[in-house]
Design a protein around this motif. Structure first.
Motif, short mmCIF file in Angstrom:
data_model
loop_
_atom_site.label_atom_id
_atom_site.label_comp_id
_atom_site.label_asym_id
_atom_site.label_seq_id
_atom_site.Cartn_x
_atom_site.Cartn_y
_atom_site.Cartn_z
N LEU A 181 0.83 -1.20 0.00
CA LEU A 181 0.00 0.00 0.00
C LEU A 181 0.87 1.25 0.00
O LEU A 181 0.58 2.23 -0.71
CB LEU A 181 -0.93 0.01 1.21
CG LEU A 181 -1.87 1.22 1.31
CD1 LEU A 181 -2.72 1.35 0.05
CD2 LEU A 181 -2.77 1.10 2.54
N GLY A 182 1.95 1.21 0.79
CA GLY A 182 2.88 2.34 0.80
C GLY A 182 3.47 2.59 -0.58
O GLY A 182 3.63 3.73 -1.01
N CYS A 183 3.78 1.51 -1.28
CA CYS A 183 4.35 1.62 -2.63
C CYS A 183 3.34 2.19 -3.61
O CYS A 183 3.66 3.07 -4.42
CB CYS A 183 4.83 0.24 -3.09
SG CYS A 183 5.65 0.27 -4.71
N VAL A 184 2.10 1.72 -3.55
CA VAL A 184 1.04 2.20 -4.43
C VAL A 184 0.83 3.71 -4.23
O VAL A 184 0.75 4.48 -5.20
CB VAL A 184 -0.28 1.44 -4.19
CG1 VAL A 184 -1.46 2.18 -4.80
CG2 VAL A 184 -0.19 0.04 -4.77
N LEU A 185 0.74 4.14 -3.00
CA LEU A 185 0.49 5.55 -2.72
C LEU A 185 1.68 6.42 -3.13
O LEU A 185 1.49 7.55 -3.62
CB LEU A 185 0.18 5.74 -1.23
CG LEU A 185 -1.13 5.10 -0.76
CD1 LEU A 185 -1.28 5.19 0.76
CD2 LEU A 185 -2.33 5.74 -1.45
N ALA A 186 2.90 5.92 -2.95
CA ALA A 186 4.08 6.67 -3.37
C ALA A 186 4.12 6.79 -4.90
O ALA A 186 4.45 7.86 -5.44
CB ALA A 186 5.34 5.98 -2.86
N LEU A 187 3.80 5.70 -5.59
CA LEU A 187 3.76 5.73 -7.05
C LEU A 187 2.69 6.69 -7.56
O LEU A 187 2.90 7.43 -8.53
CB LEU A 187 3.50 4.33 -7.60
CG LEU A 187 4.71 3.39 -7.67
CD1 LEU A 187 4.25 1.95 -7.86
CD2 LEU A 187 5.63 3.81 -8.82
N LEU A 188 1.55 6.69 -6.89
CA LEU A 188 0.47 7.61 -7.27
C LEU A 188 0.90 9.06 -7.09
O LEU A 188 0.55 9.93 -7.89
CB LEU A 188 -0.78 7.33 -6.44
CG LEU A 188 -1.68 6.21 -6.95
CD1 LEU A 188 -2.72 5.84 -5.91
CD2 LEU A 188 -2.37 6.62 -8.25
N MET A 189 1.65 9.33 -6.03
CA MET A 189 2.11 10.69 -5.80
C MET A 189 3.09 11.13 -6.88
O MET A 189 3.04 12.27 -7.36
CB MET A 189 2.77 10.79 -4.42
CG MET A 189 2.99 12.22 -3.95
SD MET A 189 1.44 13.14 -3.84
CE MET A 189 2.04 14.81 -4.00
N GLU A 190 3.95 10.22 -7.29
CA GLU A 190 4.93 10.57 -8.32
C GLU A 190 4.30 10.68 -9.70
O GLU A 190 4.71 11.52 -10.50
CB GLU A 190 6.05 9.52 -8.35
CG GLU A 190 7.15 9.75 -7.35
CD GLU A 190 7.91 11.06 -7.60
OE1 GLU A 190 7.93 11.54 -8.75
OE2 GLU A 190 8.47 11.60 -6.64
N THR A 191 3.31 9.84 -9.99
CA THR A 191 2.71 9.86 -11.32
C THR A 191 1.60 10.91 -11.43
O THR A 191 1.49 11.61 -12.44
CB THR A 191 2.14 8.48 -11.69
OG1 THR A 191 1.32 8.00 -10.62
CG2 THR A 191 3.26 7.48 -11.92
N GLY A 192 0.76 11.02 -10.40
CA GLY A 192 -0.35 11.97 -10.45
C GLY A 192 0.00 13.34 -9.91
O GLY A 192 -0.62 14.33 -10.25
N ARG A 193 0.98 13.40 -8.98
CA ARG A 193 1.41 14.64 -8.35
C ARG A 193 0.26 15.44 -7.74
O ARG A 193 0.26 16.67 -7.76
CB ARG A 193 2.20 15.51 -9.35
CG ARG A 193 3.50 14.87 -9.76
CD ARG A 193 4.34 15.75 -10.65
NE ARG A 193 5.64 15.11 -10.87
CZ ARG A 193 6.69 15.23 -10.08
NH1 ARG A 193 6.60 15.98 -9.00
NH2 ARG A 193 7.83 14.61 -10.35
#
Length: 252
Positions: A181-193
């Motif tokens: 879940l931490g990875c998914v949310l971090a990826l979302l932050m980097e991709t969606g900003r």
């Protein structure tokens, strides 16, 4: 312009934010437990800790950037359908547990209000720290470093909840759950900003989980399904992230 201490030691300050939040919440829960406040009393005590930390992190962010844009707080604008589809898996993940376990209809109004307040504070404060402040602090180290560090750090600080499992399989699945879940949310932050959808998801996910019926027999199955959803979503986000940065490199 002279670099601030946070700019010189971004990793250390990232650790401090996460550890201080965890300590405050743990101390609040411990005090409420000693005072025998009961489940709702413990939850309310933790909510107070999140409220205090939420105020602190908001003041910090406003002092750094009054618009909060550099921390990912952007307006949600109507865009192409692909932008909406990008976040649909979050909704699926959020409703998975109540769909499988059902809603606890025996909860009273005070308990529901307590849960809503608690999960709102948790969603805002945790996302503001892990996907806002830490994301901002670690920009100089690059997106890959942030994604890896944030995923592990978020997972590690949530592992304490996992060690209350009944067996080793349950515990392992919970640990994997926190890391993915931490990875998914971090990826979302980097991709969606944009941190706003992540705050909304965190709130809805926690609130629905807390009003769902407890079913220990199905818990391993539910956590396993959630882990599979995280993994599939994470792979998709990783592909989007890789394509985005590859295209960016080609335009330089």
């Amino acid at each position: 312009m002279k670099n601030t201490a946070a700019q010189r030691h971004p990793l250390f300050y990232s650790l401090v934010w996460g550890v201080v939040l965890t300590l405050m919440v743990s101390i609040a829960a411990a005090v409420a437990t000693i005072q025998e406040f009961g489940d709702m009393g413990i939850r309310n005590a933790q909510a107070c800790a999140f409220l205090v930390m939420g105020i602190i992190v908001t003041i910090y962010m406003k002092r750094k950037d009054s618009s909060l844009v550099s921390f990912g707080f952007r307006k949600l604008e109507a865009g192409p359908s692909r932008a909406v589809l990008f976040y649909i898996p979050l909704l699926i993940i959020a409703v998975a547990q109540p769909l499988m376990n059902g809603i606890n209809v025996e909860l009273g109004a005070p308990e529901i209000i307590s849960i809503v307040i608690m999960t709102l504070l948790v969603g805002y404060t945790e996302e503001a720290i892990f996907r806002g402040v830490i994301w901002n602090l670690l920009k100089s180290k690059g997106p890959v470093f942030y994604i890896v560090f944030s995923s592990i750090f978020f997972g590690v600080l949530h592992m304490a909840n996992a060690f209350g499992g009944n067996d080793i399989i349950h515990t392992i699945l919970q640990v994997i759950n926190a890391l993915l879940l931490g990875c998914v949310l971090a990826l979302l932050m980097e991709t969606g900003r944009n941190i706003v959808p992540l705050i909304a998801f965190h709130f809805i996910y926690d609130a629905l989980a807390m009003v769902s019926n407890e079913n220990l027999e199905h818990e391993v199955l539910i956590v396993s399904i959630l882990n599979i959803l995280y993994l599939l979503y994470g792979i998709y986000l990783l592909m989007v992230f890789s394509r985005k940065h590859r295209n960016h490199s080609l335009t330089l």
